[in-house]
Design a protein around this motif. Structure first.
Motif, PDB file in Angstrom:
ATOM      1  N   LYS A 248       0.682  -1.064  -2.962  1.00  0.00           N
ATOM      2  CA  LYS A 248       0.397  -0.037  -1.955  1.00  0.00           C
ATOM      3  C   LYS A 248      -0.306  -0.624  -0.731  1.00  0.00           C
ATOM      4  O   LYS A 248      -0.231  -0.078   0.360  1.00  0.00           O
ATOM      5  CB  LYS A 248      -0.488   1.061  -2.570  1.00  0.00           C
ATOM      6  CG  LYS A 248       0.214   1.868  -3.667  1.00  0.00           C
ATOM      7  CD  LYS A 248      -0.774   2.822  -4.315  1.00  0.00           C
ATOM      8  CE  LYS A 248      -0.166   3.511  -5.546  1.00  0.00           C
ATOM      9  NZ  LYS A 248      -1.195   4.272  -6.295  1.00  0.00           N
ATOM     10  N   VAL A 249      -1.023  -1.727  -0.922  1.00  0.00           N
ATOM     11  CA  VAL A 249      -1.751  -2.363   0.176  1.00  0.00           C
ATOM     12  C   VAL A 249      -0.829  -3.390   0.824  1.00  0.00           C
ATOM     13  O   VAL A 249      -0.352  -4.312   0.170  1.00  0.00           O
ATOM     14  CB  VAL A 249      -3.031  -3.062  -0.346  1.00  0.00           C
ATOM     15  CG1 VAL A 249      -3.792  -3.704   0.804  1.00  0.00           C
ATOM     16  CG2 VAL A 249      -3.912  -2.067  -1.087  1.00  0.00           C
ATOM     17  N   GLY A 345      -0.273 -10.571   1.171  1.00  0.00           N
ATOM     18  CA  GLY A 345      -0.269  -9.298   0.446  1.00  0.00           C
ATOM     19  C   GLY A 345       1.057  -9.053  -0.263  1.00  0.00           C
ATOM     20  O   GLY A 345       2.119  -9.216   0.340  1.00  0.00           O
ATOM     21  N   VAL A 346       0.992  -8.680  -1.540  1.00  0.00           N
ATOM     22  CA  VAL A 346       2.232  -8.401  -2.277  1.00  0.00           C
ATOM     23  C   VAL A 346       2.940  -7.174  -1.699  1.00  0.00           C
ATOM     24  O   VAL A 346       4.145  -6.998  -1.866  1.00  0.00           O
ATOM     25  CB  VAL A 346       1.991  -8.215  -3.808  1.00  0.00           C
ATOM     26  CG1 VAL A 346       1.581  -9.519  -4.457  1.00  0.00           C
ATOM     27  CG2 VAL A 346       0.981  -7.119  -4.088  1.00  0.00           C
ATOM     28  N   GLY A 347       2.190  -6.328  -0.971  1.00  0.00           N
ATOM     29  CA  GLY A 347       2.780  -5.145  -0.342  1.00  0.00           C
ATOM     30  C   GLY A 347       3.792  -5.473   0.739  1.00  0.00           C
ATOM     31  O   GLY A 347       4.601  -4.630   1.134  1.00  0.00           O
ATOM     32  N   MET A 348       3.780  -6.724   1.229  1.00  0.00           N
ATOM     33  CA  MET A 348       4.745  -7.132   2.268  1.00  0.00           C
ATOM     34  C   MET A 348       6.181  -7.044   1.762  1.00  0.00           C
ATOM     35  O   MET A 348       7.107  -6.877   2.555  1.00  0.00           O
ATOM     36  CB  MET A 348       4.479  -8.581   2.703  1.00  0.00           C
ATOM     37  CG  MET A 348       3.246  -8.751   3.547  1.00  0.00           C
ATOM     38  SD  MET A 348       3.201 -10.448   4.168  1.00  0.00           S
ATOM     39  CE  MET A 348       1.488 -10.563   4.642  1.00  0.00           C
ATOM     40  N   ARG A 349       6.358  -7.166   0.454  1.00  0.00           N
ATOM     41  CA  ARG A 349       7.708  -7.106  -0.115  1.00  0.00           C
ATOM     42  C   ARG A 349       8.376  -5.766   0.181  1.00  0.00           C
ATOM     43  O   ARG A 349       9.585  -5.688   0.337  1.00  0.00           O
ATOM     44  CB  ARG A 349       7.648  -7.289  -1.644  1.00  0.00           C
ATOM     45  CG  ARG A 349       7.236  -8.669  -2.097  1.00  0.00           C
ATOM     46  CD  ARG A 349       7.549  -8.824  -3.576  1.00  0.00           C
ATOM     47  NE  ARG A 349       6.985 -10.058  -4.102  1.00  0.00           N
ATOM     48  CZ  ARG A 349       6.039 -10.115  -5.022  1.00  0.00           C
ATOM     49  NH1 ARG A 349       5.516  -9.006  -5.508  1.00  0.00           N
ATOM     50  NH2 ARG A 349       5.599 -11.266  -5.463  1.00  0.00           N
ATOM     51  N   SER A 350       7.574  -4.712   0.242  1.00  0.00           N
ATOM     52  CA  SER A 350       8.155  -3.375   0.386  1.00  0.00           C
ATOM     53  C   SER A 350       7.824  -2.712   1.731  1.00  0.00           C
ATOM     54  O   SER A 350       8.072  -1.537   1.921  1.00  0.00           O
ATOM     55  CB  SER A 350       7.674  -2.475  -0.767  1.00  0.00           C
ATOM     56  OG  SER A 350       6.266  -2.529  -0.887  1.00  0.00           O
ATOM     57  N   HIS A 351       7.219  -3.466   2.655  1.00  0.00           N
ATOM     58  CA  HIS A 351       6.901  -2.920   3.980  1.00  0.00           C
ATOM     59  C   HIS A 351       7.517  -3.811   5.057  1.00  0.00           C
ATOM     60  O   HIS A 351       7.373  -5.036   5.007  1.00  0.00           O
ATOM     61  CB  HIS A 351       5.384  -2.845   4.197  1.00  0.00           C
ATOM     62  CG  HIS A 351       4.699  -1.827   3.330  1.00  0.00           C
ATOM     63  ND1 HIS A 351       4.432  -2.060   1.995  1.00  0.00           N
ATOM     64  CD2 HIS A 351       4.241  -0.583   3.593  1.00  0.00           C
ATOM     65  CE1 HIS A 351       3.829  -0.991   1.483  1.00  0.00           C
ATOM     66  NE2 HIS A 351       3.705  -0.089   2.425  1.00  0.00           N
TER      67      HIS A 351
END
Length: 405
Positions: A248-249, A345-351
């Motif tokens: 989410k982050v 950030g692992v959130g970069m995968r989905s943003h």
């Protein structure tokens, strides 16, 4: 539970702090846990020893350097074992060799190959607290080796993996992993947990909380790592497997590294095999290359730039002078006043649009980007070193890292 605790140089910086560490270790033992303690040399000791070597030799032999600098940890393990014993508990100290830490033979930055750990296990069975020297091992020729800066973290994780510890607790002078350096950005926020992947990228991008190779090993063997302060009892940061909350982050942290130099090779013949020849020679000299950029070739020639650790400046210059002559390139240049700034950030995968935001934020402040590299969860830029603090502050604010998800 079986717990491995690691204490860095600041935590064991003087006899008073060693006594405090002894009390903390005993408290863990009295809570019903088996404890293995890994310690670094007292703060400043390794630098003092390296400085001594420089007084007698401009280019100290790596094997002899390892023999000397490994003594720093030997002093600490003996002092800590004595301190624990003086408080009524059984303790036994072990050098890297005695602990069965077997490494390759690359002196000053050896890699651990295996840990037998038999004597550690025996000490635990006898109810003792095992105190192990970090940062050091022994190779197949029985020569002492050291594991490079931050090597005590690597020792602790490797020992935890070998003896199947429930937790590996890394005690430092900070109480966890922050979104960025709190000394640079007062609004930096402590993270409750972070994935192995994010921590690995942060460590390899300059964050000094954990050594990158130790995180790599923790991920490989699924060792839960807790980053804690040796000066208070605040809850720290758990380094663990990725979960849905972490995604989410978008950006979890900003890291910076000012200990790199940019090497540019000019007029490289633009044909197959040239890059391979160049980087094989660099690898043979045990120099780690980070970012690599090749320009579009013109008239059969191209320029190629890459970054290496600042400590390898002299070595890379000597190697590249040789290589430039062999491949028929025009010449080389070094730029030292650079910094690598990374957002992770692992959130970069989905943003989407994260890179665009980063570049726009830097451009707004007039910060020029010299090199760019990306991975699935990281974007790094090389900029002029004088803009480091400004870039870190701007990116921390841009991605609102002071706010909880």
């Amino acid at each position: 539970m079986l717990i491995v605790q690691k204490y860095g140089g600041t935590s064991v910086g003087n006899p008073e702090r060693i006594l405090n560490v002894a009390k903390r270790v005993i408290r863990t033992k009295e809570s019903g846990h088996d404890v293995v303690v890994v310690v670094s040399a007292m703060s400043g000791e390794t630098d003092r020893l390296i400085n001594l070597a420089s007084k007698v030799s401009e280019n100290p032999d790596p094997r002899e350097l390892d023999v000397m600098v490994s003594t720093g940890e030997q002093v600490t393990i003996a002092l800590l074992a004595m301190a624990i014993q003086s408080m009524g508990h059984k303790a036994q100290s072990f050098t890297g060799m005695q602990a069965g830490i077997i490494s390759d033979s690359v002196h000053t930055k050896a890699r651990i190959e295996k840990i037998t750990g038999e004597r550690i296990q025996k000490a635990l069975q006898e109810g003792k607290i095992a105190v192990v020297a970090g940062f050091q091992g022994i190779d197949a020729q029985s020569d002492i080796t050291t594991l490079g800066r931050g090597g005590s973290d690597l020792t602790a994780v490797a020992v935890a993996a070998a003896i199947k510890a429930d937790f590996c607790d890394i005690y430092t002078d900070v109480d966890g992993v922050y979104t960025t350096d709190p000394n640079m950005v007062p609004q930096a926020r402590k993270l409750d947990k972070i994935s192995y992947e994010e921590m690995l990228e942060m460590a390899s991008s300059g964050a000094k909380v954990l050594q990158s190779r130790s995180v790599e090993l923790a991920k490989k063997y699924s060792v839960p790592v807790r980053v804690l302060s040796s000066f208070n009892d605040n809850p720290g940061t758990l380094v663990t497997k990725e979960d849905s909350d972490m995604e989410k982050v978008v950006v979890s942290g900003v890291a910076y590294d000012k200990n790199q130099v940019k090497v540019t090779v000019q007029g490289v013949p633009d044909k197959p095999g040239i890059a391979a020849k160049m980087f094989v020679e660099i690898a043979n000299n045990n120099i780690n290359v980070d970012m690599i950029i090749q320009n579009i070739g013109e008239a059969g020639l191209t320029d190629l730039s890459f970054t290496v650790p600042k400590t390898d400046s002299k070595k890379i210059t000597d190697v590249m002078k040789r290589v430039v002559s062999e491949i028929g390139a025009r010449g080389i240049s070094l730029k030292e006043e650079i910094a690598k700034i990374s957002i992770i950030g692992v959130g970069m995968r989905s943003h989407s649009g994260v890179a665009a935001q980063m570049f726009a934020a830097l451009a707004k402040e007039g910060i020029n980007i010299m090199m760019i590299s990306t991975s699935e969860i990281k974007i790094s830029c090389v900029i002029e070193a004088k803009y480091t603090e400004l870039a870190v502050r701007v990116l921390h604010e841009t991605f609102q890292m002071d706010k909880t998800a």
